[in-house]
Design a protein around this motif. Structure first.
Motif, PDB file in Angstrom:
ATOM      1  N   ALA A  29       0.823  -1.327  -0.005  1.00 41.35           N
ATOM      2  CA  ALA A  29       0.039   0.249  -0.083  1.00 41.35           C
ATOM      3  C   ALA A  29       0.995   1.236   0.049  1.00 41.35           C
ATOM      4  O   ALA A  29       0.219   2.337   0.055  1.00 41.35           O
ATOM      5  N   ASN A  30       2.100   1.167  -0.302  1.00 36.87           N
ATOM      6  CA  ASN A  30       3.128   2.305  -0.129  1.00 36.87           C
ATOM      7  C   ASN A  30       3.037   3.161   0.863  1.00 36.87           C
ATOM      8  O   ASN A  30       2.970   4.442   0.968  1.00 36.87           O
ATOM      9  N   GLU A  31       2.782   2.395   2.117  1.00 35.00           N
ATOM     10  CA  GLU A  31       2.747   3.143   3.201  1.00 35.00           C
ATOM     11  C   GLU A  31       4.481   2.955   3.828  1.00 35.00           C
ATOM     12  O   GLU A  31       5.124   2.356   3.155  1.00 35.00           O
ATOM     13  N   ASN A  32       4.968   3.842   4.828  1.00 32.29           N
ATOM     14  CA  ASN A  32       5.980   4.105   5.243  1.00 32.29           C
ATOM     15  C   ASN A  32       6.162   3.076   6.436  1.00 32.29           C
ATOM     16  O   ASN A  32       5.449   2.842   7.212  1.00 32.29           O
ATOM     17  N   PRO A  33       7.238   2.250   6.327  1.00 37.07           N
ATOM     18  CA  PRO A  33       7.409   1.250   7.291  1.00 37.07           C
ATOM     19  C   PRO A  33       7.802   1.590   8.688  1.00 37.07           C
ATOM     20  O   PRO A  33       8.055   0.882   9.719  1.00 37.07           O
ATOM     21  N   TYR A  34       8.292   2.995   8.909  1.00 37.08           N
ATOM     22  CA  TYR A  34       8.765   3.374  10.121  1.00 37.08           C
ATOM     23  C   TYR A  34       7.555   4.279  10.760  1.00 37.08           C
ATOM     24  O   TYR A  34       6.743   4.850  10.058  1.00 37.08           O
ATOM     25  N   PRO A  35       7.646   4.293  12.192  1.00 39.18           N
ATOM     26  CA  PRO A  35       6.586   5.030  12.671  1.00 39.18           C
ATOM     27  C   PRO A  35       6.670   6.730  12.917  1.00 39.18           C
ATOM     28  O   PRO A  35       7.905   6.899  12.466  1.00 39.18           O
ATOM     29  N   PRO A  36       6.055   7.480  13.116  1.00 41.44           N
ATOM     30  CA  PRO A  36       6.196   8.812  13.199  1.00 41.44           C
ATOM     31  C   PRO A  36       7.417   9.155  14.127  1.00 41.44           C
ATOM     32  O   PRO A  36       7.490   8.350  14.965  1.00 41.44           O
ATOM     33  N   SER A  37       7.672  10.581  14.044  1.00 37.83           N
ATOM     34  CA  SER A  37       8.882  11.058  15.051  1.00 37.83           C
ATOM     35  C   SER A  37       8.041  10.915  16.391  1.00 37.83           C
ATOM     36  O   SER A  37       6.745  11.233  16.604  1.00 37.83           O
ATOM     37  N   LYS A  38       9.053  10.827  17.368  1.00 33.82           N
ATOM     38  CA  LYS A  38       8.466  10.679  18.742  1.00 33.82           C
ATOM     39  C   LYS A  38       7.984  11.970  18.962  1.00 33.82           C
ATOM     40  O   LYS A  38       6.935  12.525  20.167  1.00 33.82           O
ATOM     41  N   GLU A  39       8.513  13.109  18.564  1.00 39.65           N
ATOM     42  CA  GLU A  39       7.747  14.661  18.578  1.00 39.65           C
ATOM     43  C   GLU A  39       6.390  14.610  18.435  1.00 39.65           C
ATOM     44  O   GLU A  39       5.684  15.533  18.958  1.00 39.65           O
ATOM     45  N   VAL A  40       5.957  13.820  17.367  1.00 35.35           N
ATOM     46  CA  VAL A  40       4.565  13.911  16.907  1.00 35.35           C
ATOM     47  C   VAL A  40       3.677  13.477  18.001  1.00 35.35           C
ATOM     48  O   VAL A  40       2.596  13.860  18.577  1.00 35.35           O
ATOM     49  N   THR A  41       4.251  11.915  18.600  1.00 32.52           N
ATOM     50  CA  THR A  41       3.426  11.710  19.826  1.00 32.52           C
ATOM     51  C   THR A  41       3.275  12.587  20.821  1.00 32.52           C
ATOM     52  O   THR A  41       2.352  12.647  21.426  1.00 32.52           O
ATOM     53  N   LYS A  42       4.483  13.182  21.229  1.00 31.11           N
ATOM     54  CA  LYS A  42       4.496  13.855  22.330  1.00 31.11           C
ATOM     55  C   LYS A  42       3.839  15.109  22.155  1.00 31.11           C
ATOM     56  O   LYS A  42       3.060  15.438  23.006  1.00 31.11           O
ATOM     57  N   VAL A 283      -2.112  19.368  14.742  1.00 30.57           N
ATOM     58  CA  VAL A 283      -1.020  19.393  15.735  1.00 30.57           C
ATOM     59  C   VAL A 283       0.121  18.393  15.347  1.00 30.57           C
ATOM     60  O   VAL A 283       1.163  18.640  15.244  1.00 30.57           O
ATOM     61  N   SER A 284      -0.243  17.244  15.058  1.00 28.55           N
ATOM     62  CA  SER A 284       0.413  16.119  14.513  1.00 28.55           C
ATOM     63  C   SER A 284       1.339  16.604  13.318  1.00 28.55           C
ATOM     64  O   SER A 284       2.580  16.123  13.035  1.00 28.55           O
ATOM     65  N   GLY A 285       0.580  17.077  12.367  1.00 25.54           N
ATOM     66  CA  GLY A 285       1.297  17.273  11.039  1.00 25.54           C
ATOM     67  C   GLY A 285       2.350  18.539  11.119  1.00 25.54           C
ATOM     68  O   GLY A 285       3.272  18.334  10.937  1.00 25.54           O
ATOM     69  N   ALA A 286       2.093  19.588  12.138  1.00 22.43           N
ATOM     70  CA  ALA A 286       3.081  20.706  12.459  1.00 22.43           C
ATOM     71  C   ALA A 286       4.157  20.000  13.299  1.00 22.43           C
ATOM     72  O   ALA A 286       5.449  20.493  12.860  1.00 22.43           O
ATOM     73  N   ALA A 287       3.994  19.150  14.247  1.00 25.17           N
ATOM     74  CA  ALA A 287       4.944  18.531  14.809  1.00 25.17           C
ATOM     75  C   ALA A 287       5.944  17.559  13.917  1.00 25.17           C
ATOM     76  O   ALA A 287       7.111  17.810  14.122  1.00 25.17           O
ATOM     77  N   ALA A 288       5.442  17.037  12.914  1.00 26.51           N
ATOM     78  CA  ALA A 288       6.240  16.201  11.971  1.00 26.51           C
ATOM     79  C   ALA A 288       7.079  17.220  11.141  1.00 26.51           C
ATOM     80  O   ALA A 288       8.231  16.816  10.942  1.00 26.51           O
ATOM     81  N   CYS A 289       6.772  18.287  11.008  1.00 26.51           N
ATOM     82  CA  CYS A 289       7.404  19.010  10.164  1.00 26.51           C
ATOM     83  C   CYS A 289       8.474  19.852  10.580  1.00 26.51           C
ATOM     84  O   CYS A 289       9.450  20.076  10.143  1.00 26.51           O
ATOM     85  N   ARG A 290       8.069  19.949  11.966  1.00 21.08           N
ATOM     86  CA  ARG A 290       9.490  20.563  12.769  1.00 21.08           C
ATOM     87  C   ARG A 290      10.287  19.659  13.387  1.00 21.08           C
ATOM     88  O   ARG A 290      11.472  20.101  13.719  1.00 21.08           O
ATOM     89  N   ASP A 291      10.232  18.237  12.947  1.00 17.54           N
ATOM     90  CA  ASP A 291      11.330  17.411  13.351  1.00 17.54           C
ATOM     91  C   ASP A 291      11.758  16.668  11.838  1.00 17.54           C
ATOM     92  O   ASP A 291      11.718  15.452  11.733  1.00 17.54           O
ATOM     93  N   VAL A 292      11.916  17.690  10.982  1.00 15.38           N
ATOM     94  CA  VAL A 292      12.348  17.573   9.608  1.00 15.38           C
ATOM     95  C   VAL A 292      13.392  16.409   9.517  1.00 15.38           C
ATOM     96  O   VAL A 292      13.606  15.526   8.799  1.00 15.38           O
ATOM     97  N   ALA A 293      14.149  16.535  10.407  1.00 12.04           N
ATOM     98  CA  ALA A 293      15.698  15.737  10.427  1.00 12.04           C
ATOM     99  C   ALA A 293      15.239  14.226  10.719  1.00 12.04           C
ATOM    100  O   ALA A 293      15.986  13.378   9.895  1.00 12.04           O
ATOM    101  N   TYR A 294      14.241  13.822  11.294  1.00  5.92           N
ATOM    102  CA  TYR A 294      13.845  12.521  11.567  1.00  5.92           C
ATOM    103  C   TYR A 294      13.538  11.812  10.245  1.00  5.92           C
ATOM    104  O   TYR A 294      13.923  10.607   9.776  1.00  5.92           O
ATOM    105  N   TYR A 295      12.952  12.753   9.605  1.00  6.18           N
ATOM    106  CA  TYR A 295      12.117  12.225   8.273  1.00  6.18           C
ATOM    107  C   TYR A 295      13.230  12.049   7.103  1.00  6.18           C
ATOM    108  O   TYR A 295      13.141  11.319   6.273  1.00  6.18           O
TER     109      TYR A 295
END
Length: 386
Positions: A29-42, A283-295
């Protein structure tokens, strides 16, 4: 039961298989195998704990914080994560990806996944009285929206090497006096046009012909067309959180374009639902963008594993299209695509098979983690008999 003629003519999109009978390694399904950044969860946990009242209030209808975060991410990464350079938490674009202007929040529109965004883009820029141009083999939701909005299509066959026939696409667009859409890199082939190739297309087209470039997979090795927005006002770039930002469950997608075209799409949205993105997703989308190094890191892992599995398939005698995405498109003489899919499924892994005439011998393989791809290698060897 009486239904409308519109309803009777719909041909819904068929997503990747989601079985419930057993647990599979899902590479279909062309999903990403990795979980989102921990910053997203927090960020999500903090938001829900500290502001539970906001779950009972309408969210920001304009997603201002999210749009600012998206723009900042694009400026830092250049729009291609797998080539971006990371120094600690600081991120800089690869020299070839540097955007020659500052992407601003008013150049961003976001919605519930790129599929909803595409729906509004189709409504805004394609007309039921004129055929729009698209490649013959591409993202299969484009024809679905064409049917939903009663927009005629003009499909252009791919070249023998599975790349887009840009000259023919331009010719058809001129004849139809309408715009075009294509995924870049394309799906399911994985081949992308260079930025210069897209620039040449735009230079040859009329200024009022809308070009929609779907960059769902560009972060894994393509060339983003965002820099071309400085030159062309008829360009709309569609992107998603579902692939490189590990966010298929977030349902976030967005466009990057001129403020004028963003406002047009926003008008369509506000005529359907003034509040398309919920508060938690913003909130989760903004947090993902702010941890761009992880992605950047996860995108590099996917690209590296893709190249390794490409070589594995070549060594096994497969015809494999060189990919710039998070998947590979491959076939092998002597084994039907459906049989290969069934054989791999029997080993506990899912890959994608399309019954579409012309590509029915291929399978599409989403790239997983190193451990998942090791299991897939074992499955291939078993099915192929070593």
């Amino acid at each position: 039961m009486l239904t409308s003629n519109r309803m009777n003519g719909l041909h819904p999109y068929v997503p990747g298989e989601q079985p419930k009978d057993r647990v599979y390694i899902k590479l279909n399904a062309n999903e990403n195998p990795y979980p989102p950044s921990k910053e997203v969860t927090k960020a999500v946990v903090k938001f829900v704990k500290q502001h539970p009242d906001k779950l009972g209030l309408y969210p920001d209808p304009d997603s201002n914080d999210l749009h600012a975060a998206i723009a900042d991410m694009l400026n830092k990464s250049g729009g291609v994560l797998c080539r971006a350079q990371v120094h600690g938490k600081e991120v800089a674009p690869a020299p070839e990806d540097k955007i020659p202007f500052t992407v601003t929040p008013d150049m961003i529109y976001s919605g519930n996944g790129s599929d909803e965004v595409l729906s509004f883009v189709f409504y805004a820029f394609f007309d039921s009285g004129r055929k729009f141009v698209l490649p013959e083999f591409t993202y299969s939701f484009y024809p679905v929206y064409a049917g939903f909005y009663d927009i005629p299509m003009d499909t252009v066959p791919l070249k023998d090497d599975w790349s887009l026939d840009t000259e023919e696409m331009l010719k058809r667009a001129e004849n139809n006096q309408c715009g075009m859409i294509f995924a870049n890199p394309n799906a399911p082939t994985g081949i992308g046009l260079t930025r210069d190739q897209v620039r040449e297309m735009l230079k040859k087209a009329r200024a009022d012909q809308i070009f929609i470039v779907d960059e769902a997979y560009v972060d894994f090795g393509g060339e983003s067309c965002i820099p071309l927005l400085a030159e062309f006002k008829n360009l709309v770039i569609v992107r998603t959180f579902s692939k490189s930002l590990c966010g298929a469950g977030q349902r976030l997608g967005y466009i990057v374009s001129s403020p004028e075209l963003v406002n047009i799409v926003t008008t369509v949205k506000n005529s359907v639902n003034h509040f398309p993105i919920d508060a938690v997703a913003q909130v989760s989308g903004a947090a993902a963008c702010r941890d761009v190094a992880y992605y950047v890191g996860t995108s590099k892992k996917v690209a590296e594993e893709r190249e390794a599995f490409y070589n594995f398939l070549k060594d096994k005698g497969f015809y494999v299209i060189k990919s710039q995405t998070n998947f590979l498109f491959a076939k092998k003489d002597g084994i039907a695509g459906e049989d290969l899919y069934k054989g791999i499924k029997a080993e506990g892994l899912l890959i994608r098979h399309f019954k579409t005439p012309g590509i029915e011998d291929f399978v599409r393989i989403t790239i997983g983690t190193k451990e998942q791809m090791a299991e897939l290698r074992k499955a291939f060897e078993k099915v192929l008999g070593k």
